[in-house]
Design a protein around this motif. Structure first.
Motif, PDB file in Angstrom:
ATOM      1  N   UNK A  29      76.747   1.472  71.710  1.00  0.00           N
ATOM      2  CA  UNK A  29      77.421   2.837  72.316  1.00  0.00           C
ATOM      3  C   UNK A  29      77.173   3.834  71.141  1.00  0.00           C
ATOM      4  N   UNK A  30      76.916   4.909  71.916  1.00  0.00           N
ATOM      5  CA  UNK A  30      76.821   5.962  70.766  1.00  0.00           C
ATOM      6  C   UNK A  30      77.937   6.983  71.155  1.00  0.00           C
ATOM      7  N   UNK A  31      78.172   7.916  70.299  1.00  0.00           N
ATOM      8  CA  UNK A  31      79.290   8.740  70.182  1.00  0.00           C
ATOM      9  C   UNK A  31      78.644  10.146  69.820  1.00  0.00           C
ATOM     10  N   UNK A  32      79.436  11.339  70.103  1.00  0.00           N
ATOM     11  CA  UNK A  32      79.111  12.593  69.884  1.00  0.00           C
ATOM     12  C   UNK A  32      80.175  13.035  68.488  1.00  0.00           C
ATOM     13  N   UNK A  33      81.319  12.730  68.670  1.00  0.00           N
ATOM     14  CA  UNK A  33      82.277  13.078  67.654  1.00  0.00           C
ATOM     15  C   UNK A  33      83.498  12.433  67.545  1.00  0.00           C
ATOM     16  N   UNK A  34      84.206  12.560  66.431  1.00  0.00           N
ATOM     17  CA  UNK A  34      85.702  11.731  66.426  1.00  0.00           C
ATOM     18  C   UNK A  34      86.470  13.202  65.805  1.00  0.00           C
ATOM     19  N   UNK A  35      87.367  13.590  66.691  1.00  0.00           N
ATOM     20  CA  UNK A  35      88.157  14.786  66.397  1.00  0.00           C
ATOM     21  C   UNK A  35      89.406  14.172  65.777  1.00  0.00           C
ATOM     22  N   UNK A  36      89.919  14.813  64.687  1.00  0.00           N
ATOM     23  CA  UNK A  36      91.212  14.608  64.431  1.00  0.00           C
ATOM     24  C   UNK A  36      92.410  15.701  64.662  1.00  0.00           C
ATOM     25  N   UNK A  37      93.711  15.137  64.706  1.00  0.00           N
ATOM     26  CA  UNK A  37      94.641  16.122  64.759  1.00  0.00           C
ATOM     27  C   UNK A  37      94.385  17.008  66.153  1.00  0.00           C
ATOM     28  N   UNK A  38      94.002  16.380  67.335  1.00  0.00           N
ATOM     29  CA  UNK A  38      93.796  16.996  68.281  1.00  0.00           C
ATOM     30  C   UNK A  38      95.044  16.968  69.247  1.00  0.00           C
ATOM     31  N   UNK A  39      95.330  18.037  69.945  1.00  0.00           N
ATOM     32  CA  UNK A  39      96.590  18.312  70.504  1.00  0.00           C
ATOM     33  C   UNK A  39      96.047  19.038  72.124  1.00  0.00           C
ATOM     34  N   UNK A  40      94.924  18.707  72.625  1.00  0.00           N
ATOM     35  CA  UNK A  40      94.389  19.230  73.850  1.00  0.00           C
ATOM     36  C   UNK A  40      94.029  17.852  74.919  1.00  0.00           C
ATOM     37  N   UNK A  41      94.054  16.652  74.092  1.00  0.00           N
ATOM     38  CA  UNK A  41      93.649  15.491  74.865  1.00  0.00           C
ATOM     39  C   UNK A  41      94.603  14.497  74.834  1.00  0.00           C
ATOM     40  N   UNK A  42      95.824  14.739  75.390  1.00  0.00           N
ATOM     41  CA  UNK A  42      96.815  13.742  75.310  1.00  0.00           C
ATOM     42  C   UNK A  42      98.179  14.131  74.837  1.00  0.00           C
ATOM     43  N   UNK A  43      98.991  13.628  74.774  1.00  0.00           N
ATOM     44  CA  UNK A  43     100.514  14.141  74.054  1.00  0.00           C
ATOM     45  C   UNK A  43     100.125  13.622  72.514  1.00  0.00           C
ATOM     46  N   UNK A  44     101.199  14.468  71.758  1.00  0.00           N
ATOM     47  CA  UNK A  44     101.083  14.371  70.234  1.00  0.00           C
ATOM     48  C   UNK A  44      99.829  14.891  69.621  1.00  0.00           C
ATOM     49  N   UNK A  45      99.735  14.653  68.308  1.00  0.00           N
ATOM     50  CA  UNK A  45      98.475  14.882  67.553  1.00  0.00           C
ATOM     51  C   UNK A  45      97.742  13.401  67.805  1.00  0.00           C
ATOM     52  N   UNK A  46      96.552  13.544  68.038  1.00  0.00           N
ATOM     53  CA  UNK A  46      95.831  12.527  68.411  1.00  0.00           C
ATOM     54  C   UNK A  46      94.260  12.212  67.668  1.00  0.00           C
ATOM     55  N   UNK A  47      93.740  11.193  67.644  1.00  0.00           N
ATOM     56  CA  UNK A  47      92.264  11.084  67.190  1.00  0.00           C
ATOM     57  C   UNK A  47      91.658  10.639  68.588  1.00  0.00           C
ATOM     58  N   UNK A  48      90.480  11.677  68.684  1.00  0.00           N
ATOM     59  CA  UNK A  48      89.780  11.670  70.043  1.00  0.00           C
ATOM     60  C   UNK A  48      88.274  11.233  69.627  1.00  0.00           C
ATOM     61  N   UNK A  49      87.879  10.182  70.263  1.00  0.00           N
ATOM     62  CA  UNK A  49      86.647   9.356  70.275  1.00  0.00           C
ATOM     63  C   UNK A  49      85.591  10.119  71.532  1.00  0.00           C
ATOM     64  N   UNK A  50      84.618  10.924  71.383  1.00  0.00           N
ATOM     65  CA  UNK A  50      83.901  11.541  72.500  1.00  0.00           C
ATOM     66  C   UNK A  50      82.622  10.656  72.338  1.00  0.00           C
ATOM     67  N   UNK A  51      82.398   9.751  73.477  1.00  0.00           N
ATOM     68  CA  UNK A  51      81.379   8.815  73.679  1.00  0.00           C
ATOM     69  C   UNK A  51      80.210   9.561  74.604  1.00  0.00           C
ATOM     70  N   UNK A  52      79.242   8.731  74.304  1.00  0.00           N
ATOM     71  CA  UNK A  52      77.898   9.111  74.964  1.00  0.00           C
ATOM     72  C   UNK A  52      77.667   8.395  76.099  1.00  0.00           C
TER      73      UNK A  52
END
Length: 171
Positions: free
Chosen positions: A1-24
């Motif tokens: 599996x590949x991914x494009x980004x790992x976002x830290x302290x995200x507030x747009x993609x779920x409740x609270x502060x989150x880590x977001x994995x953006x997969x390919x």
């Protein structure tokens, strides 16, 4: 599996502060998609132990609510094994952190997938440009649903407990 980004302290993609994995990888290729660069499964960076360690390191922070997996599509066929492994490891290490997953598939198509038993919230459905609304929380178009998976799997009825669908809602 590949991914494009790992976002830290995200507030747009779920409740609270989150880590977001953006997969390919995505076979839906929705017109108007915000992330068309993630459609090609061969694009991005190989998801390896270093990427997993980065996610685990961020999740170990007490102020992080959990992990969101998006893309692309985490349930793109070539991603499912790696996503299942990652979610399994995260749930063992961080049982109190929530896992959100975005997919173009409908809950009714994937509820039997073993991954569903391990996630907390599913945002399902294709992005539909004609139903786009920038005021929606946690989804891009009115047809998409924010589903409490644990409640959905536990119900005897076929009705899916949707947290937010249709009208604009404040979380």
């Amino acid at each position: 599996m590949n991914y494009h980004n790992i976002t830290k302290d995200d507030m747009q993609n779920g409740d609270g502060l989150r880590v977001v994995l953006w997969v390919s990888g995505c076979s839906h290729c929705c017109p108007g998609c915000h992330n068309p660069e993630t459609w090609d499964a061969n694009s991005g960076i190989l998801f390896d132990e270093a990427a997993k360690a980065e996610i685990i390191d961020q999740l170990s922070q007490s102020y992080i609510s959990g992990l969101t997996i998006t893309g692309g599509d985490p349930l793109y066929e070539a991603n499912r094994y790696a996503i299942n492994e990652l979610i399994t490891d995260i749930k063992i290490k961080f049982p109190d952190k929530t896992i959100w997953l975005y997919t173009g598939f409908l809950y009714e198509q994937i509820f039997a997938d073993p991954i569903m038993k391990k996630i907390d919230i599913l945002v399902d459905g294709l992005f539909e440009e004609s139903k786009k609304d920038n005021q929606l929380h946690w989804r891009g178009s009115l047809n998409q649903r924010v589903i409490d998976v644990k409640k959905s799997l536990g119900q005897a009825s076929k009705e899916v407990p949707v947290l937010y669908k249709g009208a604009k809602s404040n979380p």
